[in-house]
Write a protein that holds these residues in place. Sequence first.
Motif, PDB file in Angstrom:
ATOM      1  N   PRO A  47       0.961  -1.252  -0.038  1.00 34.96           N
ATOM      2  CA  PRO A  47      -0.016  -0.021  -0.159  1.00 34.96           C
ATOM      3  C   PRO A  47       0.891   1.315   0.032  1.00 34.96           C
ATOM      4  CG  PRO A  47      -0.022  -1.085   1.986  1.00 34.96           C
ATOM      5  CD  PRO A  47       0.682  -1.807   1.356  1.00 34.96           C
ATOM      6  N   GLU A  48       0.223   2.601  -0.414  1.00 38.39           N
ATOM      7  CA  GLU A  48       0.927   3.574  -0.797  1.00 38.39           C
ATOM      8  C   GLU A  48       1.422   4.094   0.816  1.00 38.39           C
ATOM      9  OE1 GLU A  48      -1.996   2.851  -2.203  1.00 38.39           O
ATOM     10  OE2 GLU A  48      -1.344   2.476  -4.060  1.00 38.39           O
ATOM     11  N   ASN A  49       0.607   4.331   1.739  1.00 41.75           N
ATOM     12  CA  ASN A  49       0.797   5.088   2.856  1.00 41.75           C
ATOM     13  C   ASN A  49       2.257   4.454   3.379  1.00 41.75           C
ATOM     14  OD1 ASN A  49      -1.085   7.077   2.707  1.00 41.75           O
ATOM     15  ND2 ASN A  49      -2.360   6.019   4.127  1.00 41.75           N
ATOM     16  N   PRO A  50       2.287   3.235   3.938  1.00 40.19           N
ATOM     17  CA  PRO A  50       3.745   2.986   4.798  1.00 40.19           C
ATOM     18  C   PRO A  50       4.766   3.055   3.736  1.00 40.19           C
ATOM     19  CG  PRO A  50       2.137   1.302   5.223  1.00 40.19           C
ATOM     20  CD  PRO A  50       1.471   2.201   4.092  1.00 40.19           C
ATOM     21  N   GLN A  51       4.938   2.638   2.321  1.00 36.41           N
ATOM     22  CA  GLN A  51       5.743   2.765   1.416  1.00 36.41           C
ATOM     23  C   GLN A  51       6.177   4.155   1.465  1.00 36.41           C
ATOM     24  OE1 GLN A  51       7.142  -0.239   1.509  1.00 36.41           O
ATOM     25  NE2 GLN A  51       6.583  -1.354  -0.275  1.00 36.41           N
ATOM     26  N   GLY A  52       5.429   5.078   1.275  1.00 33.40           N
ATOM     27  CA  GLY A  52       5.625   6.579   1.060  1.00 33.40           C
ATOM     28  C   GLY A  52       6.218   6.985   2.123  1.00 33.40           C
ATOM     29  N   TRP A  53       6.035   6.580   3.536  1.00 33.31           N
ATOM     30  CA  TRP A  53       6.730   7.262   4.817  1.00 33.31           C
ATOM     31  C   TRP A  53       8.192   6.487   4.674  1.00 33.31           C
ATOM     32  CZ3 TRP A  53       7.242  10.389   8.128  1.00 33.31           C
ATOM     33  CH2 TRP A  53       8.189  10.251   9.274  1.00 33.31           C
ATOM     34  N   VAL A  54       8.313   5.200   4.087  1.00 36.10           N
ATOM     35  CA  VAL A  54       9.798   4.769   4.156  1.00 36.10           C
ATOM     36  C   VAL A  54      10.600   5.455   2.877  1.00 36.10           C
ATOM     37  CG1 VAL A  54      11.026   2.663   3.649  1.00 36.10           C
ATOM     38  CG2 VAL A  54       8.805   2.275   4.915  1.00 36.10           C
ATOM     39  N   MET A  55       9.972   5.890   1.884  1.00 36.57           N
ATOM     40  CA  MET A  55      10.697   6.692   0.971  1.00 36.57           C
ATOM     41  C   MET A  55      10.792   8.120   1.282  1.00 36.57           C
ATOM     42  SD  MET A  55      11.192   5.371  -2.006  1.00 36.57           S
ATOM     43  CE  MET A  55      11.631   6.314  -3.069  1.00 36.57           C
ATOM     44  N   PHE A  56      10.075   8.698   2.009  1.00 31.72           N
ATOM     45  CA  PHE A  56      10.509  10.035   2.821  1.00 31.72           C
ATOM     46  C   PHE A  56      11.509   9.820   3.594  1.00 31.72           C
ATOM     47  CE2 PHE A  56       9.859  12.906   6.335  1.00 31.72           C
ATOM     48  CZ  PHE A  56      10.014  14.115   6.072  1.00 31.72           C
ATOM     49  N   VAL A  57      11.419   8.843   4.611  1.00 34.07           N
ATOM     50  CA  VAL A  57      12.680   8.727   5.688  1.00 34.07           C
ATOM     51  C   VAL A  57      13.783   8.474   4.862  1.00 34.07           C
ATOM     52  CG1 VAL A  57      13.549   7.414   7.352  1.00 34.07           C
ATOM     53  CG2 VAL A  57      10.982   8.034   7.463  1.00 34.07           C
ATOM     54  N   SER A  58      13.894   7.686   3.884  1.00 28.40           N
ATOM     55  CA  SER A  58      14.984   7.402   3.288  1.00 28.40           C
ATOM     56  C   SER A  58      15.758   8.475   2.447  1.00 28.40           C
ATOM     57  CB  SER A  58      15.145   6.032   2.335  1.00 28.40           C
ATOM     58  OG  SER A  58      14.170   6.285   1.417  1.00 28.40           O
ATOM     59  N   VAL A  59      14.813   9.165   1.853  1.00 23.97           N
ATOM     60  CA  VAL A  59      15.409  10.399   1.013  1.00 23.97           C
ATOM     61  C   VAL A  59      15.707  11.435   1.937  1.00 23.97           C
ATOM     62  CG1 VAL A  59      14.664  12.133  -0.585  1.00 23.97           C
ATOM     63  CG2 VAL A  59      14.133   9.480  -0.922  1.00 23.97           C
ATOM     64  N   PHE A  60      14.734  11.716   2.924  1.00 19.65           N
ATOM     65  CA  PHE A  60      15.211  12.730   3.989  1.00 19.65           C
ATOM     66  C   PHE A  60      16.592  12.501   4.555  1.00 19.65           C
ATOM     67  CE2 PHE A  60      15.012  14.223   8.199  1.00 19.65           C
ATOM     68  CZ  PHE A  60      14.813  15.752   7.975  1.00 19.65           C
TER      69      PHE A  60
END
Length: 155
Positions: A47-60
């Motif tokens: 799903p988009e929500n947890p994966q989006g958070w993981v992407m935000f954290v890794s990029v940030f």
Amino acid sequence: MAAATQSMESLPRGLMICTTAPDILYLPELVFGGLVWILVASTLVQPENPQGWVMFVSVFCFVMTLLWLIIFACGGHKNHSSWATADFIYHLIAAMFYLSASVSLATVTIKMKNELPKDLFKYYQIDIAAVVFSYIATLLYFIHCILSAFRWKSF
């Protein structure tokens, strides 16, 4: 022993960041954070929500760690105690972010195993690798946070 003593007395600059106790962790943090970023970006984002958070954290965390590394390497911190405090706070936040991202990524990966068709099994394997690298990045940021706290308190 000299490198450890130097890191507790002042903040490193230049190539000294490659020899001091907490700052030598910048490069592994960048490598493992970049691997998490690449692996999650190359998988099925469901799903988009947890994966989006993981992407935000890794990029940030990747961008901020790179900026932090550049600031320390160029000597832009001027050896003030406020930079030692900021270093500790940043790595504490990064460790907490990565821990939350790692847990959510692991949860999504566990659920993914039973829901994916056999032809998409490679995405499950990619997510497993991303989970492992995410937990390694969490550990690196946590160790850096602890060592930065020692340096901050000795400043």
